[in-house]
Structure formats: structure tokens, C-alpha cells
Design a protein around this motif. Structure first.
Motif, PDB file in Angstrom:
ATOM      1  N   UNK A   1       0.833  -1.209   0.000  1.00 23.62           N
ATOM      2  CA  UNK A   1       0.000   0.000   0.000  1.00 23.62           C
ATOM      3  C   UNK A   1       0.864   1.253   0.000  1.00 23.62           C
ATOM      4  N   UNK A   2       1.879   1.261   0.861  1.00 20.09           N
ATOM      5  CA  UNK A   2       2.736   2.448   0.957  1.00 20.09           C
ATOM      6  C   UNK A   2       3.571   2.612  -0.306  1.00 20.09           C
ATOM      7  N   UNK A   3       4.105   1.516  -0.823  1.00 23.73           N
ATOM      8  CA  UNK A   3       4.911   1.598  -2.033  1.00 23.73           C
ATOM      9  C   UNK A   3       4.083   2.033  -3.235  1.00 23.73           C
ATOM     10  N   UNK A   4       2.814   1.711  -3.237  1.00 27.81           N
ATOM     11  CA  UNK A   4       1.945   2.169  -4.326  1.00 27.81           C
ATOM     12  C   UNK A   4       1.826   3.690  -4.303  1.00 27.81           C
ATOM     13  N   UNK A   5       1.673   4.266  -3.110  1.00 27.20           N
ATOM     14  CA  UNK A   5       1.599   5.723  -3.013  1.00 27.20           C
ATOM     15  C   UNK A   5       2.943   6.362  -3.354  1.00 27.20           C
ATOM     16  N   UNK A   6       4.027   5.748  -2.909  1.00 28.12           N
ATOM     17  CA  UNK A   6       5.342   6.282  -3.256  1.00 28.12           C
ATOM     18  C   UNK A   6       5.607   6.182  -4.754  1.00 28.12           C
ATOM     19  N   UNK A   7       5.068   5.137  -5.378  1.00 31.03           N
ATOM     20  CA  UNK A   7       5.267   4.966  -6.811  1.00 31.03           C
ATOM     21  C   UNK A   7       4.662   6.083  -7.635  1.00 31.03           C
ATOM     22  N   UNK A   8       3.636   6.751  -7.097  1.00 29.56           N
ATOM     23  CA  UNK A   8       3.056   7.874  -7.815  1.00 29.56           C
ATOM     24  C   UNK A   8       4.053   9.017  -7.943  1.00 29.56           C
ATOM     25  N   UNK A   9       4.865   9.237  -6.897  1.00 32.46           N
ATOM     26  CA  UNK A   9       5.889  10.278  -6.966  1.00 32.46           C
ATOM     27  C   UNK A   9       6.947   9.907  -8.002  1.00 32.46           C
ATOM     28  N   UNK A  10       7.354   8.628  -7.984  1.00 29.81           N
ATOM     29  CA  UNK A  10       8.341   8.182  -8.972  1.00 29.81           C
ATOM     30  C   UNK A  10       7.787   8.282 -10.388  1.00 29.81           C
ATOM     31  N   UNK A  11       6.495   8.020 -10.549  1.00 32.72           N
ATOM     32  CA  UNK A  11       5.879   8.126 -11.873  1.00 32.72           C
ATOM     33  C   UNK A  11       5.946   9.553 -12.397  1.00 32.72           C
ATOM     34  N   UNK A  12       5.667  10.526 -11.534  1.00 34.06           N
ATOM     35  CA  UNK A  12       5.753  11.927 -11.955  1.00 34.06           C
ATOM     36  C   UNK A  12       7.192  12.288 -12.292  1.00 34.06           C
ATOM     37  N   UNK A  13       8.140  11.815 -11.462  1.00 37.47           N
ATOM     38  CA  UNK A  13       9.535  12.117 -11.724  1.00 37.47           C
ATOM     39  C   UNK A  13      10.047  11.527 -13.020  1.00 37.47           C
ATOM     40  N   UNK A  14       9.510  10.394 -13.429  1.00 38.57           N
ATOM     41  CA  UNK A  14       9.944   9.763 -14.676  1.00 38.57           C
ATOM     42  C   UNK A  14       9.188  10.261 -15.898  1.00 38.57           C
ATOM     43  N   UNK A  15       7.952  10.716 -15.698  1.00 38.16           N
ATOM     44  CA  UNK A  15       7.109  11.108 -16.830  1.00 38.16           C
ATOM     45  C   UNK A  15       7.321  12.559 -17.248  1.00 38.16           C
ATOM     46  N   UNK A  16       7.509  13.450 -16.291  1.00 36.49           N
ATOM     47  CA  UNK A  16       7.611  14.870 -16.625  1.00 36.49           C
ATOM     48  C   UNK A  16       8.780  15.190 -17.565  1.00 36.49           C
ATOM     49  N   UNK A  17       9.978  14.577 -17.416  1.00 37.27           N
ATOM     50  CA  UNK A  17      11.015  14.863 -18.427  1.00 37.27           C
ATOM     51  C   UNK A  17      10.647  14.363 -19.815  1.00 37.27           C
ATOM     52  N   UNK A  18       9.906  13.251 -19.878  1.00 40.47           N
ATOM     53  CA  UNK A  18       9.506  12.742 -21.187  1.00 40.47           C
ATOM     54  C   UNK A  18       8.509  13.689 -21.856  1.00 40.47           C
ATOM     55  N   UNK A  19       7.602  14.259 -21.073  1.00 42.74           N
ATOM     56  CA  UNK A  19       6.680  15.250 -21.639  1.00 42.74           C
ATOM     57  C   UNK A  19       7.454  16.484 -22.086  1.00 42.74           C
ATOM     58  N   UNK A  20       8.458  16.892 -21.278  1.00 42.98           N
ATOM     59  CA  UNK A  20       9.303  18.000 -21.703  1.00 42.98           C
ATOM     60  C   UNK A  20      10.054  17.695 -22.982  1.00 42.98           C
TER      61      UNK A  20
END
Length: 249
Positions: free
Chosen positions: A152-171
Motif C-alpha cells: 500500500x505504501x509503495x503504491x503511493x510512493x510509486x506515484x511520486x516516482x511516476x511523476x519524476x519519470x514522466x515529466x522529463x519525457x513530456x518535456x
């Protein structure tokens, strides 16, 4: 005598020429300053940072990055609150359980554990429910419950990692789109296009990369910091749960 007179005339002529040069130079400098002042007066006022960013990104990328920034802030707040020691391995619960066990009041200790909502309490409560069937069954139940809580906790933490990995790709997507727009403008015209037309695509390319990195860097840093903290607290909770189970045997 004639040499003296000619030398005097030469000096006088030289001084006059120098004066003319200085006056002309001052006049030219004054004219340039006046022209710069008129150009500055007629030039439009520069945009502030927000306006320049919006014009460079456009409405689509602006909305995308705004949604991602709001999502990142909400995930950070949620995970920071969830990863407090009181929610993982509360010292107060351990002290109260130890106090009740020292007074041979195991029933009160069990009630304290069942009433608590922390990860440690959930793990120990699962083990106590299977303790009558043997230590192996209790340890297996604790391990299963611990894995569920960690997921459960890692799922919530994974959302932060998802943003960190996705935002440079959108850039990067915006960078490619801006460069394509720039070169398309060059190819479309038979003459050299004005710099203002080329600056639009280049601004999009640079600003999308910049905003993507601005979102990604704190997201990745926060993810690693929170993940390390969670692993440390999880290890403490696992060790403490085994010790508490042994006290109830």
C-alpha cells in the motif's frame, strides 16, 4: 622665424581638428543614446515569468504541467503524513504493550494492539490471531500482512516516482514539437524567416524541457528520501513485531 610660425599654426590646426573630432563624437554618441531611448520607449514592456512561460508552453502543455504539479504536491503531502513514525512503528504503542505485559496483563496489551491502526499493530494483530495454531502459522500471517501493508505504501510512493519519470519525457516531447515547428517554418518560406517566428518554436522547446526538469528533480529526490525512510521504519517494525510476538508466546 617661419618655422616657429608654421609650428604654431600646426598646433592650432591640430587642436581645432581634435576639437572637431570630440564634438562630432559627442554628437554621434548623443544621437545613439537618443535613438536607444526612443527605441526603448517604443518597445513593448517585457512579459513577466508567468506570462512568458504560458506563451511558450501553450495551453495544452500548461494544463498538463499544472495537473502534474498539483498531483505531485498532493502525493508528497499524503506520503509525508503516512510515513510518520506513529503510523509505522509508534514508540507509545510499544511502551504501553511492554508495560501491560510486565504487569501480566496480556489481555490489555492485545486490546491496545487491536485498537491501534499502525503498521506494527496490524502485523502483530495478524500474528496473534494465528498464534494458537503455532509459531509458524503466526509468522506466516505476520509476513503476509506486512507485505500487504508495504505494498500500500509503495503504491503511493510509486506515484511520486511516476511523476519524476514522466515529466522529463513530456518535456522532451515538447522539445521535439518545438524544433519541428521551427524547421517547418524555415522550410515553408523561400526567404529567411524573421527571428520572432523562429523564436516561438525554440521557446516551446526550451520551456517544456525546463518545466519538465523542474518537476522531475524534486520528485525524484523526494521519492528516494521517503523510500529510504520507509525502508528504515519497516525494518524496525518487522524486528519489533517478532519481539512482541515472542512476549505473547
Amino acid at each position: 622665424m617661419q618655422q616657429i610660425i608654421s609650428s604654431r599654426y600646426g598646433r592650432w590646426i591640430g587642436l581645432c581638428a581634435l576639437s572637431l573630432v570630440l564634438v562630432a563624437g559627442g554628437y554621434c554618441a548623443t544621437s545613439l543614446i537618443a535613438q536607444d531611448g526612443q527605441a526603448a520607449a517604443t518597445a513593448p514592456a517585457p512579459d513577466n515569468l508567468l506570462e512568458a512561460t504560458y506563451k511558450a508552453l501553450g495551453p495544452v502543455y500548461t494544463i498538463i504541467f499544472l495537473l502534474m504539479s498539483f498531483w505531485l504536491v498532493s502525493m508528497l503531502v499524503m506520503n509525508i503524513l503516512a510515513l510518520r513514525r506513529d503510523n509505522i512503528c509508534p514508540n507509545e504503542l510499544v511502551e504501553n504493550v511492554e508495560k501491560n505485559l510486565a504487569e501480566n496483563n496480556s489481555q490489555a496489551a492485545v486490546e491496545l494492539i487491536q485498537a491501534d491502526e499502525s503498521m506494527l499493530a496490524q502485523i502483530v494483530s495478524a500474528g496473534l490471531s494465528r498464534l494458537e495454531k503455532g509459531r509458524e502459522q503466526a509468522m506466516e500471517a505476520m509476513q503476509q500482512t506486512g507485505e500487504e501493508e508495504v505494498m500500500k505504501v509503495e503504491h503511493r510512493l510509486g506515484m511520486i516516482a511516476l511523476i519524476g519519470n514522466t515529466s522529463p519525457m513530456i518535456g522532451l516531447l515538447g522539445t521535439v514539437q518545438g524544433m519541428v515547428a521551427t524547421f517547418s517554418e524555415i522550410a515553408r518560406r523561400t526567404t529567411t524567416p524573421p527571428p520572432s517566428e523562429l523564436a516561438k518554436g525554440i521557446s516551446m522547446a526550451l520551456y517544456t524541457t525546463l518545466v519538465g526538469l523542474v518537476l522531475a528533480i524534486p520528485a525524484i529526490m523526494a521519492y528516494n528520501i521517503l523510500r529510504n525512510r520507509f525502508q528504515r521504519l519497516t525494518l524496525q517494525a518487522g524486528n519489533m513485531s517478532e519481539e512482541m510476538l515472542e512476549r505473547f508466546e
